[in-house]
Each structure stands twice: as C-alpha cells, then as structure tokens.
Write an enzyme that holds these catalytic residues in place. Structure first.
Site, short mmCIF file in Angstrom:
data_model
loop_
_atom_site.label_atom_id
_atom_site.label_comp_id
_atom_site.label_asym_id
_atom_site.label_seq_id
_atom_site.Cartn_x
_atom_site.Cartn_y
_atom_site.Cartn_z
N ALA A 67 0.87 -1.17 0.00
CA ALA A 67 0.00 0.00 0.00
C ALA A 67 0.91 1.22 0.00
CB ALA A 67 -0.89 -0.01 1.23
N GLY A 113 0.64 -4.80 0.91
CA GLY A 113 -0.56 -4.92 0.09
C GLY A 113 -0.31 -5.70 -1.20
N GLU A 116 -0.72 -9.19 -0.13
CA GLU A 116 -2.15 -9.37 0.16
C GLU A 116 -2.95 -9.50 -1.13
OE1 GLU A 116 -1.94 -5.88 2.75
OE2 GLU A 116 -3.02 -7.06 4.24
N GLU A 136 4.83 -4.58 7.28
CA GLU A 136 4.12 -3.46 7.93
C GLU A 136 4.61 -3.20 9.35
OE1 GLU A 136 2.69 -5.85 6.13
OE2 GLU A 136 1.09 -5.03 4.87
N1 COA Z 1 4.63 3.22 -0.95
C1 COA Z 1 5.02 4.34 -1.55
N2 COA Z 1 6.17 4.45 -2.25
C2 COA Z 1 6.93 3.36 -2.35
C3 COA Z 1 6.58 2.14 -1.74
C4 COA Z 1 5.37 2.10 -1.01
N3 COA Z 1 4.93 0.95 -0.44
N4 COA Z 1 7.55 1.24 -2.01
C5 COA Z 1 8.47 1.87 -2.75
N5 COA Z 1 8.10 3.15 -2.96
C6 COA Z 1 8.83 4.18 -3.72
C7 COA Z 1 10.03 4.70 -2.96
O1 COA Z 1 9.64 5.68 -2.02
C8 COA Z 1 10.87 5.25 -4.08
O2 COA Z 1 10.35 6.50 -4.45
P1 COA Z 1 11.36 7.73 -4.84
O3 COA Z 1 12.10 7.23 -6.06
O4 COA Z 1 10.44 8.86 -5.13
O5 COA Z 1 12.25 7.91 -3.67
C9 COA Z 1 10.60 4.28 -5.22
O6 COA Z 1 9.38 3.61 -4.89
C10 COA Z 1 11.68 3.23 -5.35
O7 COA Z 1 11.84 2.58 -4.10
P2 COA Z 1 13.25 2.47 -3.34
O8 COA Z 1 12.98 2.29 -1.89
O9 COA Z 1 14.15 3.60 -3.72
O10 COA Z 1 13.82 1.12 -3.99
P3 COA Z 1 14.85 0.09 -3.32
O11 COA Z 1 15.25 -0.83 -4.42
O12 COA Z 1 15.89 0.79 -2.56
O13 COA Z 1 13.96 -0.73 -2.25
C11 COA Z 1 11.99 -1.88 -1.45
C12 COA Z 1 12.87 -1.52 -2.68
C13 COA Z 1 10.76 -2.59 -1.97
C14 COA Z 1 12.78 -2.81 -0.50
C15 COA Z 1 11.62 -0.58 -0.70
O14 COA Z 1 11.07 0.33 -1.63
C16 COA Z 1 10.60 -0.77 0.40
O15 COA Z 1 10.96 -1.24 1.48
N6 COA Z 1 9.33 -0.38 0.14
C17 COA Z 1 8.29 -0.41 1.13
C18 COA Z 1 7.79 -1.82 1.39
C19 COA Z 1 6.72 -1.81 2.46
O16 COA Z 1 6.96 -1.49 3.61
N7 COA Z 1 5.49 -2.18 2.05
C20 COA Z 1 4.37 -2.22 2.94
C21 COA Z 1 3.66 -0.91 2.93
S1 COA Z 1 2.25 -0.92 4.00
#
Ligand code: COA
Length: 262
Positions: A67, A113, A116, A136
């Site tokens: 999400a 999400g 999910e 989360e």
């Molecule tokens: N919501 C909003 N934006 C998200 C996102 C999310 N769940 N997951 C990734 N993004 C965005 C990042 O903020 C980033 O945006 P930016 O380029 O404007 O800074 C872009 O997507 C790329 O992500 P980034 O974190 O730079 O890539 P990475 O390769 O370093 O890491 C992940 C990849 C998936 C490990 C990392 O993005 C992450 O941990 N995301 C969140 C996962 C999460 O907690 N999901 C549950 C949410 S309830």
C-alpha cells in the site's frame, strides 16, 4: 492506456492481462490505483468471454511493493484509516468471489498490500528473483488488506505470525516450499509459464471451471459437511449440463469435446 495506473488487455481468446503500472513507486497501491483496479474488475464482470486473468506489475523490479506509505502517513484519523483498509479488503475479496480464475505473475517485490493482493488471487507464480513479505510491522502497523487472515490459511499460523511479526520477507523458492506460491520460474519465463497455465484453464468447460474455483475458494469458509453438500449440488448440476453430457459423450466416442458454457 499509457497514462492509466491499471491496464487491462485481451491476450488471447478467454485470457486477459491486468497490469498495475505505477513503476516509479514500485506499483504501490494508492487510492487511485485501488479505484482503477475496481473499474478493471467491473469491466471484466461485463466480459462474458473472460475465463482467466493474469495479474502482474509493471517493470522488472516489483509486482506491488505495498500500500502507498505516503498515503497511509497522511490518513487523518482512525475512521479514515478503517475506510482505507475496508476499501482494499472489499476490492481483494472481489477477486476471490469472481468466477474468473486469477493468476498472479509475481515479477518482483510482493510486499505488504502486494502480497495481500497476490494471496487474494487463485494461483501465484513467482519469478525466482521475487521477494514476498508483510513488512508493515516495521512501520508500526499491521497488514490491513486481508494479510493477517489469508497468510495463515496458506502457510499455517506459525509461519504467518513469523512473517507478520518479524517483517522478514522470503525469497521465491522458500515461498514455494511453504505453499505461498505455486511455482517458481526464471524471470524471463514467468509470463510464458502463466500463459501456459492460462491456456490450459481457458479451454476447459466454463461452468466446471467456475465451480472448481468456487468450491476450492469457499472450502476455507465451510465446515466439511457444508462443503460436501455444496460439492454434491454443484456436481449434480454439472453432470446433467450440456457440457457435462458433451464431455462424457466425447470421451465415449473417442473425440475431443466441444464445450459451450451451458
Ligand atoms: N509506498 C510508496 N512508495 C513506495 C513504496 C510504497 N509501499 N515502495 C516503494 N516506494 C517508492 C520509494 O519511495 C521510491 O520512491 P522515490 O524514487 O520517489 O524515492 C521508489 O518507490 C523506489 O523505491 P526504493 O525504496 O528507492 O527502492 P529500493 O530498491 O531501494 O527498495 C523496497 C525496494 C521494496 C525494498 C523498498 O522500496 C521498500 O521497502 N518499500 C516499502 C515496502 C513496504 O513497507 N510495504 C508495505 C507498505 S504498508
């Protein structure tokens, strides 16, 4: 369709592709994506030919990375948070309640999400590079789109609690070993494998296909007695349906059946 967040396209007769395309945010689910997904499901409801839909994320990095965290951060109060959770829950439940078979092509991160959503689909095929998890807890929250309920049903309560309470993701092979995904492929073979399976399913008798899904999906909710009763009812309707007659006749006449969905 390039600037829409969700694309729906016909791949072959009976088989559609549903793609979440918000690649710059790793296909994270904000309200607009949820709304477009809902509209895509409305569109699919109106397509009598739709048998199988492959669901995937744009790009090679993510299926859906969760999400949208910024959207969650901006939620004003608990009532709005509840609305957001219920919106996602209702949407994902629609995949389960549809008569169409949904295959998740998990092309990369399926987190929060994203996992999910994948769990609300009927089959999950993952690229070997995919990572799946419910992180989360690291944000001080828990899954809100069904993860606490669906994960344990798929992998058992101990593994589910570990994944939800530790936030640690698993790689695709481990996900397969625990029953979270049904198959793992090389990344460049993912769509071929999904299409292969979609083709197998799309040529089956439509009513029997839909009942196969309904019975297996609902079996989680039913007692064994309710389930056996429902199965006997569905079996008896199909046995005397045109396609049931045609399928058995074709076998006896040593020819291929021609199913019409009746
Ligand atoms: N919501 C909003 N934006 C998200 C996102 C999310 N769940 N997951 C990734 N993004 C965005 C990042 O903020 C980033 O945006 P930016 O380029 O404007 O800074 C872009 O997507 C790329 O992500 P980034 O974190 O730079 O890539 P990475 O390769 O370093 O890491 C992940 C990849 C998936 C490990 C990392 O993005 C992450 O941990 N995301 C969140 C996962 C999460 O907690 N999901 C549950 C949410 S309830």
């Amino acid at each position: 369709m390039a600037d829409t967040l969700v694309a729906l396209e016909l791949l072959e007769p009976g088989i559609y592709l549903l793609r979440i395309q918000r690649e710059k945010a790793l296909n994270a689910l904000n309200s607009a994506v949820l709304d477009e997904l809902s509209s895509a499901l409305d569109a699919l409801d109106g397509k009598a030919d739709a048998r199988v839909v492959i669901v995937t994320g744009q790009g090679s990095k993510a299926f859906v990375a969760g999400a949208d965290i910024e959207a969650i951060h901006q939620i004003a109060n608990d009532a709005a948070a509840r609305q957001f959770a219920e919106k996602g829950q209702r949407l994902f439940q629609r995949f389960q309640e549809s008569s169409i078979i949904y295959i998740g092509a998990i092309n990369g991160y399926a987190l929060g999400g994203g996992l999910e959503l994948a769990m609300a689909l009927d089959l999950r095929i993952a690229a070997e590079t995919a990572r799946l998890g419910q992180p989360e807890i690291n944000l001080g929250i828990i899954p809100g789109f069904g993860g606490t309920q669906r994960l344990g049903r798929l992998v058992g309560p101990g593994r589910a609690l570990w994944m939800i309470a530790s936030g640690e993701p698993v790689r695709a092979p481990e996900a397969q070993a625990m029953g979270l995904v049904d198959a793992v492929t090389a990344s460049n073979e993912l769509m071929d494998e999904c299409l292969r399976r979609a083709r197998v399913l799309a040529q089956k008798a439509p009513l029997a296909l839909a009942e196969s899904k309904r019975m297996v999906a609902r079996s989680r909710d039913w007692t064994i007695h309710e389930g056996l009763q429902a199965e006997a009812e569905a079996f008896s309707a199909l046995a005397v349906s045109d396609d049931g007659r045609e399928g058995t006749r074709a076998f006896l006449e040593k020819r291929q059946p021609v199913f019409r969905g009746q």
